[in-house]
Design a protein around this motif. Structure first.
Motif, mmCIF file in Angstrom:
data_model
loop_
_atom_site.group_PDB
_atom_site.id
_atom_site.type_symbol
_atom_site.label_atom_id
_atom_site.label_comp_id
_atom_site.label_asym_id
_atom_site.label_seq_id
_atom_site.Cartn_x
_atom_site.Cartn_y
_atom_site.Cartn_z
ATOM 1 N N SER A 56 43.065 49.842 41.215
ATOM 2 C CA SER A 56 43.837 49.075 40.234
ATOM 3 C C SER A 56 45.308 49.168 40.625
ATOM 4 C CB SER A 56 43.609 49.628 38.820
ATOM 5 O OG SER A 56 44.092 50.952 38.731
ATOM 6 N N GLY A 57 46.177 48.618 39.801
ATOM 7 C CA GLY A 57 47.609 48.731 40.044
ATOM 8 C C GLY A 57 48.107 47.869 41.192
ATOM 9 N N THR A 58 49.213 48.293 41.780
ATOM 10 C CA THR A 58 49.939 47.510 42.777
ATOM 11 C C THR A 58 49.069 46.975 43.917
ATOM 12 O OG1 THR A 58 51.926 48.759 42.232
ATOM 13 C CG2 THR A 58 51.979 47.506 44.263
ATOM 14 N N PRO A 59 48.228 47.798 44.565
ATOM 15 C CA PRO A 59 47.441 47.261 45.685
ATOM 16 C C PRO A 59 46.501 46.130 45.275
ATOM 17 C CG PRO A 59 47.395 49.655 45.697
ATOM 18 C CD PRO A 59 48.023 49.235 44.401
ATOM 19 N N LEU A 60 46.030 46.158 44.034
ATOM 20 C CA LEU A 60 45.108 45.117 43.586
ATOM 21 C C LEU A 60 45.817 43.788 43.322
ATOM 22 C CD1 LEU A 60 42.175 44.502 42.824
ATOM 23 C CD2 LEU A 60 42.670 45.323 40.517
ATOM 24 N N HIS A 61 47.120 43.818 43.122
ATOM 25 C CA HIS A 61 47.865 42.610 42.743
ATOM 26 C C HIS A 61 47.730 41.501 43.797
ATOM 27 C CE1 HIS A 61 50.788 40.381 40.415
ATOM 28 N NE2 HIS A 61 51.372 40.044 41.549
ATOM 29 N N VAL A 62 47.986 41.828 45.059
ATOM 30 C CA VAL A 62 47.946 40.816 46.115
ATOM 31 C C VAL A 62 46.535 40.278 46.294
ATOM 32 C CG1 VAL A 62 48.379 40.358 48.559
ATOM 33 C CG2 VAL A 62 49.907 41.854 47.292
ATOM 34 N N ILE A 63 45.549 41.176 46.305
ATOM 35 C CA ILE A 63 44.151 40.773 46.477
ATOM 36 C C ILE A 63 43.757 39.792 45.376
ATOM 37 C CG2 ILE A 63 41.760 41.597 46.411
ATOM 38 C CD1 ILE A 63 42.897 44.296 47.551
ATOM 39 N N THR A 64 44.148 40.102 44.155
ATOM 40 C CA THR A 64 43.757 39.275 43.011
ATOM 41 C C THR A 64 44.485 37.934 43.016
ATOM 42 O OG1 THR A 64 43.315 41.301 41.780
ATOM 43 C CG2 THR A 64 43.456 39.280 40.510
ATOM 44 N N LEU A 65 45.769 37.927 43.396
ATOM 45 C CA LEU A 65 46.479 36.649 43.502
ATOM 46 C C LEU A 65 45.824 35.740 44.528
ATOM 47 C CD1 LEU A 65 50.368 37.077 43.370
ATOM 48 C CD2 LEU A 65 48.872 35.905 41.762
ATOM 49 N N ARG A 66 45.396 36.317 45.658
ATOM 50 C CA ARG A 66 44.715 35.512 46.682
ATOM 51 C C ARG A 66 43.404 34.955 46.132
ATOM 52 N NH1 ARG A 66 46.527 36.663 52.220
ATOM 53 N NH2 ARG A 66 45.251 34.856 52.680
ATOM 54 N N LEU A 67 42.699 35.765 45.334
ATOM 55 C CA LEU A 67 41.445 35.316 44.723
ATOM 56 C C LEU A 67 41.707 34.176 43.734
ATOM 57 C CD1 LEU A 67 38.398 35.657 44.342
ATOM 58 C CD2 LEU A 67 38.890 37.418 42.633
ATOM 59 N N VAL A 68 42.758 34.306 42.934
ATOM 60 C CA VAL A 68 43.121 33.231 41.999
ATOM 61 C C VAL A 68 43.457 31.957 42.758
ATOM 62 C CG1 VAL A 68 44.860 32.461 40.330
ATOM 63 C CG2 VAL A 68 43.862 34.738 40.120
ATOM 64 N N GLU A 69 44.175 32.077 43.866
ATOM 65 C CA GLU A 69 44.511 30.902 44.680
ATOM 66 C C GLU A 69 43.229 30.199 45.143
ATOM 67 O OE1 GLU A 69 47.532 29.894 48.334
ATOM 68 O OE2 GLU A 69 46.344 31.739 48.487
ATOM 69 N N LYS A 70 42.288 30.973 45.641
ATOM 70 C CA LYS A 70 41.009 30.418 46.096
ATOM 71 C C LYS A 70 40.251 29.785 44.922
ATOM 72 C CE LYS A 70 36.889 31.707 48.672
ATOM 73 N NZ LYS A 70 36.105 32.743 49.302
ATOM 74 N N TRP A 71 40.266 30.462 43.776
ATOM 75 C CA TRP A 71 39.593 29.946 42.576
ATOM 76 C C TRP A 71 40.187 28.602 42.151
ATOM 77 C CZ3 TRP A 71 35.439 31.327 39.650
ATOM 78 C CH2 TRP A 71 35.323 30.741 38.391
ATOM 79 N N ARG A 72 41.508 28.528 42.117
ATOM 80 C CA ARG A 72 42.154 27.279 41.697
ATOM 81 C C ARG A 72 41.919 26.146 42.692
ATOM 82 N NH1 ARG A 72 47.693 28.938 38.520
ATOM 83 N NH2 ARG A 72 46.664 29.279 36.525
ATOM 84 N N GLN A 73 41.815 26.468 43.964
ATOM 85 C CA GLN A 73 41.495 25.434 44.950
ATOM 86 C C GLN A 73 40.108 24.861 44.683
ATOM 87 O OE1 GLN A 73 42.023 27.596 48.611
ATOM 88 N NE2 GLN A 73 44.237 27.268 48.642
ATOM 89 N N ALA A 74 39.198 25.710 44.230
ATOM 90 C CA ALA A 74 37.825 25.274 43.973
ATOM 91 C C ALA A 74 37.642 24.662 42.589
ATOM 92 C CB ALA A 74 36.864 26.459 44.143
ATOM 93 N N CYS A 75 38.340 25.223 41.583
ATOM 94 C CA CYS A 75 38.121 24.811 40.182
ATOM 95 C C CYS A 75 39.215 23.917 39.621
ATOM 96 C CB CYS A 75 38.015 26.047 39.285
ATOM 97 S SG CYS A 75 36.360 26.673 39.160
ATOM 98 N N GLY A 76 40.350 23.851 40.280
ATOM 99 C CA GLY A 76 41.469 23.090 39.748
ATOM 100 C C GLY A 76 42.331 23.936 38.831
#
Length: 198
Positions: A56-76
């Protein structure tokens, strides 16, 4: 193992689309949450009995932002997102600019100062809103750059690098029951898993 056994990304996208359609028919909303923790293999002896740990915490931030980017590309952009991954005063403004709601700050509030840290989040947001000449969040979201630019800047940010995050947590010089944590009860009012520990 967790990735193989869990819901696969493409299956999650399809499920979300079905749930969004059902929600619209019922006059409801559907959203997703990214991301409470990430299951990781424990390769250190900090907690020697636990082979699996939760990042959790700081290291998870970048990983999760990248996942959100991928999610938004797929879901809008229309699927509401609740965000909980290493949010602090330095990246809160980006989370607001990406339209996340609610934004959870548990990991940061467990640090010294606790809830007293929150005023800086709002001061930073106010400063950026004034710089853009906006007075509400919707206009702020519209005027700020999109997720691609925010992710690019975040990935390049030195404070998320391995070098800045490799130190093991500080320990006290005694053995404690439960999970051998410090057992300071700081997590009780802010941690989403407090019921498991309390």
């Amino acid at each position: 193992k967790a990735f193989a056994a869990g819901l696969q990304f493409e299956d999650g996208i399809e499920m979300a689309r079905r749930l969004q359609a059902t929600a619209r028919k019922l006059g409801l909303d559907f959203g997703v949450k990214f991301s409470n923790t990430l299951e990781v293999y424990n390769h250190r002896q900090f907690f020697p009995k636990d082979q699996i740990m939760y990042l959790s915490g700081t290291p998870l931030h970048v990983i999760t932002l990248r996942l959100v980017e991928k999610w938004r590309q797929a879901c809008g952009p229309d699927c509401p997102i609740s965000f909980s991954a290493g949010v602090d005063k330095h990246n809160f403004v980006n989370c607001v600019a990406l339209g996340f709601t609610p934004i959870t700050t548990s990991a940061d509030l467990l640090k010294v100062g606790g809830y007293g840290r929150l005023h800086e989040y709002l001061k930073n947001l106010e400063t950026e809103m004034k710089q853009l000449g906006v007075t509400n969040i919707q206009n702020f979201i519209t005027k700020r750059e999109g997720i691609g630019e925010i992710v690019k800047r975040t990935v390049a940010d030195e404070r998320y690098t391995f070098e800045k995050n490799k130190a093991a947590p500080k320990r006290i010089d005694s053995k404690l029951r439960l999970y051998d944590c410090i057992s300071c009860d700081k997590c009780i009012p802010v941690c989403p898993n407090d019921a498991n520990f309390f």
